[in-house]
Design an enzyme around this catalytic site. Structure first.
Site, mmCIF file in Angstrom:
data_model
loop_
_atom_site.group_PDB
_atom_site.id
_atom_site.type_symbol
_atom_site.label_atom_id
_atom_site.label_comp_id
_atom_site.label_asym_id
_atom_site.label_seq_id
_atom_site.Cartn_x
_atom_site.Cartn_y
_atom_site.Cartn_z
ATOM 1 N N ASP A 34 16.403 -14.078 -7.090
ATOM 2 C CA ASP A 34 17.574 -13.352 -6.617
ATOM 3 C C ASP A 34 18.656 -13.745 -8.553
ATOM 4 O O ASP A 34 18.843 -15.072 -9.037
ATOM 5 C CB ASP A 34 18.190 -14.571 -5.931
ATOM 6 C CG ASP A 34 19.261 -13.971 -5.352
ATOM 7 O OD1 ASP A 34 18.991 -13.630 -4.130
ATOM 8 O OD2 ASP A 34 20.126 -13.778 -6.284
ATOM 9 N N LYS A 35 19.376 -12.335 -8.668
ATOM 10 C CA LYS A 35 20.603 -12.323 -9.814
ATOM 11 C C LYS A 35 20.650 -14.115 -9.677
ATOM 12 O O LYS A 35 21.901 -14.087 -10.058
ATOM 13 C CB LYS A 35 21.140 -11.282 -9.853
ATOM 14 C CG LYS A 35 21.346 -11.253 -10.838
ATOM 15 C CD LYS A 35 21.592 -9.561 -10.861
ATOM 16 C CE LYS A 35 22.428 -9.276 -12.151
ATOM 17 N NZ LYS A 35 22.933 -7.494 -12.043
ATOM 18 N N ASN A 85 29.690 -2.601 1.846
ATOM 19 C CA ASN A 85 30.495 -1.463 1.825
ATOM 20 C C ASN A 85 32.507 -1.319 0.739
ATOM 21 O O ASN A 85 32.500 0.081 0.457
ATOM 22 C CB ASN A 85 31.026 -1.398 3.158
ATOM 23 C CG ASN A 85 29.795 -0.480 3.900
ATOM 24 O OD1 ASN A 85 29.507 0.954 3.429
ATOM 25 N ND2 ASN A 85 29.533 -0.886 4.737
ATOM 26 N N THR A 122 19.104 -0.833 6.778
ATOM 27 C CA THR A 122 20.576 -1.235 7.697
ATOM 28 C C THR A 122 20.477 0.416 8.185
ATOM 29 O O THR A 122 20.061 1.080 8.003
ATOM 30 C CB THR A 122 21.684 -1.258 6.750
ATOM 31 O OG1 THR A 122 23.121 -1.050 7.638
ATOM 32 C CG2 THR A 122 21.580 0.237 5.467
ATOM 33 N N ASP A 123 21.265 0.272 9.186
ATOM 34 C CA ASP A 123 21.125 0.932 10.301
ATOM 35 C C ASP A 123 22.363 2.347 9.403
ATOM 36 O O ASP A 123 22.339 3.381 10.144
ATOM 37 C CB ASP A 123 21.730 0.843 11.907
ATOM 38 C CG ASP A 123 23.050 -0.054 12.016
ATOM 39 O OD1 ASP A 123 23.670 -0.611 10.944
ATOM 40 O OD2 ASP A 123 23.948 -0.773 13.286
ATOM 41 N N GLU A 124 23.102 1.658 8.480
ATOM 42 C CA GLU A 124 24.169 2.928 7.929
ATOM 43 C C GLU A 124 23.223 3.656 7.571
ATOM 44 O O GLU A 124 24.365 5.195 7.653
ATOM 45 C CB GLU A 124 24.896 1.831 7.178
ATOM 46 C CG GLU A 124 25.537 0.400 7.530
ATOM 47 C CD GLU A 124 26.865 0.372 6.839
ATOM 48 O OE1 GLU A 124 27.103 0.696 6.098
ATOM 49 O OE2 GLU A 124 27.270 -0.579 7.090
ATOM 50 N N TYR A 158 27.340 2.680 -0.574
ATOM 51 C CA TYR A 158 26.831 0.962 -0.490
ATOM 52 C C TYR A 158 25.558 1.707 0.617
ATOM 53 O O TYR A 158 24.300 1.976 0.096
ATOM 54 C CB TYR A 158 27.825 0.619 0.461
ATOM 55 C CG TYR A 158 26.295 -0.444 1.151
ATOM 56 C CD1 TYR A 158 25.544 -1.328 0.707
ATOM 57 C CD2 TYR A 158 26.522 -0.290 2.779
ATOM 58 C CE1 TYR A 158 24.213 -2.271 1.624
ATOM 59 C CE2 TYR A 158 25.404 -1.510 3.182
ATOM 60 C CZ TYR A 158 24.318 -2.125 2.729
ATOM 61 O OH TYR A 158 23.806 -2.822 3.510
ATOM 62 N N SER A 159 25.583 2.803 1.793
ATOM 63 C CA SER A 159 24.521 3.584 2.381
ATOM 64 C C SER A 159 23.789 4.016 2.305
ATOM 65 O O SER A 159 22.995 4.831 2.780
ATOM 66 C CB SER A 159 25.701 3.571 3.972
ATOM 67 O OG SER A 159 25.619 4.230 3.983
ATOM 68 N N LYS A 162 21.671 2.407 0.264
ATOM 69 C CA LYS A 162 20.222 1.844 0.970
ATOM 70 C C LYS A 162 19.309 3.286 1.513
ATOM 71 O O LYS A 162 18.053 3.102 1.335
ATOM 72 C CB LYS A 162 20.676 1.342 1.949
ATOM 73 C CG LYS A 162 21.859 -0.131 1.682
ATOM 74 C CD LYS A 162 20.200 -1.069 0.996
ATOM 75 C CE LYS A 162 19.684 -1.538 2.316
ATOM 76 N NZ LYS A 162 19.128 -2.437 1.405
ATOM 77 N N ASN A 257 35.960 -3.724 16.758
ATOM 78 C CA ASN A 257 36.508 -5.369 16.101
ATOM 79 C C ASN A 257 37.833 -5.624 16.789
ATOM 80 O O ASN A 257 37.115 -6.793 16.309
ATOM 81 C CB ASN A 257 36.575 -4.294 14.357
ATOM 82 C CG ASN A 257 35.029 -3.760 14.327
ATOM 83 O OD1 ASN A 257 34.263 -3.850 14.564
ATOM 84 N ND2 ASN A 257 35.714 -2.604 13.165
ATOM 85 N N ARG A 281 39.655 1.136 6.367
ATOM 86 C CA ARG A 281 38.389 1.782 5.281
ATOM 87 C C ARG A 281 38.408 2.967 4.942
ATOM 88 O O ARG A 281 38.521 3.923 5.716
ATOM 89 C CB ARG A 281 37.688 1.036 5.758
ATOM 90 C CG ARG A 281 35.562 1.303 4.683
ATOM 91 C CD ARG A 281 34.343 0.396 5.302
ATOM 92 N NE ARG A 281 34.900 -0.787 4.717
ATOM 93 C CZ ARG A 281 33.755 -1.917 5.855
ATOM 94 N NH1 ARG A 281 32.652 -1.400 6.435
ATOM 95 N NH2 ARG A 281 33.398 -2.919 5.200
#
Ligand code: NAD
Ligand code: DAU
Length: 342
Positions: A34-35, A85, A122-124, A158-159, A162, A257, A281
């Site tokens: 890990d960084k 994200n 991820t599901d994203e 992000y997604s 991934k 949410n 967002r």
């Protein structure tokens, strides 16, 4: 499987997985690579015996370091990533570097000496689903969920990184016979989650006397899973999964949410309207929902922590009882959000 490397094992989900392995599989030794970015915290591993867990502080894009560690391992479980994200919308480059180049570096190391690789995703990567309320009256599609056959359609920097990392792994399996599996999981919650993320941000807002912040109208749906259930799913895939396969991990936890925030407010004794609506967002995905039938039926996995209210209570208690873990970071996180009107 006696010696495993867990990349990103000082972050939220990675450290929970390391705890899971240490508690359930006494024969396994874990090396965490890990960084320790802003999201990594070595205190997440502090309670674990040094004879079971070794922390190597380093970057997954450092091929020399990665090669030297992988040569002694039976498997690599790859959690390390830039994961938020909102950060990816402001500054995408670290996402491209860590998520794409980092994954490339790891699979090259594993390919060279035929080490088993499990890729956490991820599901994203599948983009988003319509809200159920928008489908009412249209019949088709109600209750639609992601499966491993859903086409990739990521929305954010992000997604998309991934998704790109998943595709690298799939190509390495096909072209180089990399012994790899992939899991795509939905939104995790639980202890050790960075306070930039939705649930811990709202809990620590309330604990700090700040009003919780809801993006847009709060209608977006996430499919919540307790991080311990994610860990047991990953372990099942690592030890019983079929090489080349993708498994989706989810625990039927869909909630919008606004509903999640209402529950946090209620559990923390605050009025239902004690929050602010803030800027939405950009490109905000509407709804995620996982169909985890393949993992349940083929590998016999069942989630255990499915009472969301109980899980949330325990999570709230964790943040109440671990103020030093997050308090010093709170001001900077909120100042950063405020610049964006969030
Ligand atoms: P996190 O941001 O809490 O932790 C990421 C960890 O990776 C940190 O410890 C950080 O120091 C480390 N790291 C970052 N860049 C690194 C680098 N270049 N080299 C080495 N280490 C580096 O993230 P998280 O929420 O725990 O997510 C972990 C993984 O799970 C990610 O791959 C993410 O895409 C995936 N995932 C997350 C969720 C979720 O709900 N949080 C859901 C599904 C999948
Ligand atoms: O679905 C899996 C993904 O879940 C993971 O791949 C990501 O690493 C993880 O960060 C998470 O992504 P989200 O973007 O869904 O999580 P986040 O906690 O940032 O936001 C959850 C929802 O809450 C989302 O709809 C945005 C909203 N939100 C978020 C924050 C921080 C708010 O309404 N208010 C907030 O203050």
């Amino acid at each position: 499987m006696k010696k495993i490397i867990v990349t990103g094992g000082a972050g939220f989900i990675g450290s929970n997985f390391v705890h899971y392995v240490v508690n359930h599989h006494p024969e396994v030794h874990v090396t965490v690579l890990d960084k320790l970015t802003y999201a990594g915290n070595c205190t997440n591993l502090a309670k674990l015996s040094k004879s079971r867990v070794k922390l190597v502080v380093g970057d997954i894009t450092d091929a020399k370091l990665v090669d030297s560690l992988v040569k002694d391992a039976d498997a690599v479980v790859h959690y390390a990533a830039e994961s938020h994200n909102d950060n990816s919308l402001k500054s995408p480059f670290p996402f491209v570097k860590t998520n794409l180049l980092g994954t490339y570096t790891l699979i090259e190391a594993c390919r060279k000496i035929n080490v088993r690789f499990h890729h956490i995703s991820t599901d994203e990567v599948y983009g988003d689903l319509p809200l159920r309320e928008n489908l009412l009256g249209h019949g088709e599609g109600i209750g639609e969920k992601f499966t491993d056959q859903t086409p990739y359609n990521p929305s954010s920097p992000y997604s998309s990184t991934k998704a790109g990392s998943d595709l690298l792994v799939k190509a390495w399996v096909r072209s180089f016979n990399l012994r790899a599996t992939i899991s795509n999981c939905s939104n995790n919650y639980g202890p050790y989650q960075h306070i930039e993320k939705f649930i811990p941000r709202q809990i620590t807002n309330i604990l700090s006397g700040i009003r919780p912040k809801l993006y847009g109208e709060g209608k977006n749906v996430r499919d919540w899973i307790h991080t311990n259930d994610h860990s047991s799913g990953v372990w099942a895939i690592l030890t019983k999964g079929y090489i080349g396969e993708t498994y989706l991990i989810g625990a039927d936890g869909e909630k919008n949410n606004k509903t999640v925030l209402a529950l946090i407010l209620e559990l923390m004794g605050k009025p239902a309207d004690a929050f602010d609506y803030v800027n939405d967002r950009a490109g905000h995905d509407l709804r995620y929902a996982i169909d985890s039938k393949k993992l349940r039926e083929e590998l016999g996995w069942t989630p255990q922590f499915t009472n969301f209210c109980d899980g949330l209570k325990t999570t709230i208690d964790w943040y109440k009882n671990n103020r030093p873990w997050w308090e010093t970071k709170k001001k900077a996180v909120e100042e950063n959000y405020a610049k964006n009107g969030q």
